[in-house]
Design a protein around this motif. Sequence first.
Motif, short mmCIF file in Angstrom:
data_model
loop_
_atom_site.label_atom_id
_atom_site.label_comp_id
_atom_site.label_asym_id
_atom_site.label_seq_id
_atom_site.Cartn_x
_atom_site.Cartn_y
_atom_site.Cartn_z
N VAL A 67 142.29 0.54 5.40
CA VAL A 67 142.55 0.61 6.84
C VAL A 67 144.04 0.82 7.08
CG1 VAL A 67 142.53 -0.69 9.01
CG2 VAL A 67 140.53 -0.70 7.52
N LEU A 68 144.89 0.06 6.38
CA LEU A 68 146.33 0.19 6.57
C LEU A 68 146.83 1.58 6.16
CD1 LEU A 68 147.57 -3.33 5.36
CD2 LEU A 68 147.45 -2.45 7.71
N GLU A 69 146.27 2.08 5.07
CA GLU A 69 146.67 3.43 4.63
C GLU A 69 146.26 4.48 5.67
OE1 GLU A 69 145.64 6.52 1.05
OE2 GLU A 69 145.41 4.39 0.65
N CYS A 70 145.04 4.29 6.20
CA CYS A 70 144.57 5.24 7.21
C CYS A 70 145.47 5.22 8.45
CB CYS A 70 143.12 4.92 7.59
SG CYS A 70 142.43 6.08 8.79
N TYR A 71 145.87 4.01 8.91
CA TYR A 71 146.74 3.91 10.07
C TYR A 71 148.13 4.48 9.78
CZ TYR A 71 143.63 1.00 12.92
OH TYR A 71 142.60 0.54 13.69
N ASN B 163 135.33 -0.55 10.78
CA ASN B 163 133.98 -1.15 10.82
C ASN B 163 133.59 -1.70 9.43
OD1 ASN B 163 133.50 -0.79 13.53
ND2 ASN B 163 132.64 1.26 13.27
N GLU B 164 133.93 -0.97 8.36
CA GLU B 164 133.63 -1.47 7.00
C GLU B 164 134.41 -2.76 6.73
OE1 GLU B 164 134.47 1.55 4.12
OE2 GLU B 164 132.91 2.90 4.89
N PHE B 165 135.67 -2.80 7.15
CA PHE B 165 136.48 -4.01 6.96
C PHE B 165 135.89 -5.17 7.74
CE2 PHE B 165 140.13 -6.63 8.45
CZ PHE B 165 140.51 -7.16 7.23
N ASN B 166 135.45 -4.90 8.97
CA ASN B 166 134.85 -5.94 9.82
C ASN B 166 133.57 -6.47 9.18
OD1 ASN B 166 134.53 -7.61 12.00
ND2 ASN B 166 133.48 -6.07 13.25
N ASP B 167 132.71 -5.59 8.66
CA ASP B 167 131.47 -6.03 7.99
C ASP B 167 131.78 -6.89 6.76
OD1 ASP B 167 129.96 -4.64 9.84
OD2 ASP B 167 129.67 -2.87 8.55
N CYS B 168 132.80 -6.48 6.02
CA CYS B 168 133.20 -7.24 4.83
C CYS B 168 133.65 -8.64 5.23
CB CYS B 168 134.28 -6.49 4.08
SG CYS B 168 134.85 -7.36 2.59
N VAL B 169 134.46 -8.77 6.26
CA VAL B 169 134.95 -10.08 6.71
C VAL B 169 133.80 -10.95 7.17
CG1 VAL B 169 136.34 -11.22 8.50
CG2 VAL B 169 137.26 -9.25 7.28
N CYS B 170 132.85 -10.38 7.90
CA CYS B 170 131.69 -11.15 8.36
C CYS B 170 130.86 -11.66 7.18
CB CYS B 170 130.82 -10.30 9.29
SG CYS B 170 131.57 -10.02 10.90
N LYS C 146 146.41 8.91 15.69
CA LYS C 146 144.97 9.13 15.81
C LYS C 146 144.25 7.89 15.24
CE LYS C 146 145.73 13.94 14.84
NZ LYS C 146 145.52 14.98 13.89
N SER C 147 144.24 6.79 15.98
CA SER C 147 143.65 5.55 15.49
C SER C 147 142.13 5.60 15.41
CB SER C 147 144.08 4.38 16.36
OG SER C 147 143.65 4.59 17.68
N LEU C 148 141.49 6.46 16.20
CA LEU C 148 140.03 6.54 16.15
C LEU C 148 139.53 7.17 14.86
CD1 LEU C 148 139.13 7.55 19.82
CD2 LEU C 148 138.83 5.35 18.69
N VAL C 149 140.35 7.89 14.17
CA VAL C 149 139.96 8.48 12.89
C VAL C 149 139.63 7.37 11.89
CG1 VAL C 149 140.82 9.90 10.96
CG2 VAL C 149 141.32 10.56 13.32
N CYS C 150 140.28 6.23 12.03
CA CYS C 150 140.12 5.10 11.08
C CYS C 150 139.02 4.15 11.52
CB CYS C 150 141.43 4.35 10.97
SG CYS C 150 142.82 5.36 10.42
#
Length: 162
Positions: free
Chosen positions: A125-129, A144-151, A135-139
């Motif tokens: 995520v940080l690399e993408c940003y 969402n993958e990071f959020n699923d992992c945290v959950c 263009k933050s929507l590209v990431c």
Amino acid sequence: MGGSQSSRKISVDNENAIQVSQEALDRIQAQLNAKQAEQPQQPPSPQYNPPPFYESQKRQQENAAEEVYWARRIENLKRAHEKINAGMLIEYQKTLKEANELFEMAQKDKIASKLPPCQAEKAKVLECYSTNPDKSLVCSVLVNEFNDCVCKSRIAAVSASS
């Protein structure tokens, strides 16, 4: 009845008693002394006395036999103790190795549990940003993958603690 002593006295007169004068006693004693002086002194009955060399040699042999016995016994005890010590050393080494392995595993688990979960997803995520600052929507897919992992990691932590 039995508590008092009898007050009767008995006296015996010996009418047949012979009185010997001191002179007669001296004469009898002189005769006995003269007879003892005339008789040669008889040596005591002969007994076998082994020579001192034989006694000391016999004692030395007995002492040597005891020395050999005790030396052999001490050597046997030393060997037995060496076997016991060797067995104990082997067991000590095994236990030390097992304890070190368990300690290393526990250390690895602590290190792994100290790191926050989902580090790989966070890095993506940080690399993408950083590559797409405008263009933050590209990431969004990576977020969402990071959020699923945290959950998932929160659910795992809660279920592990209960």
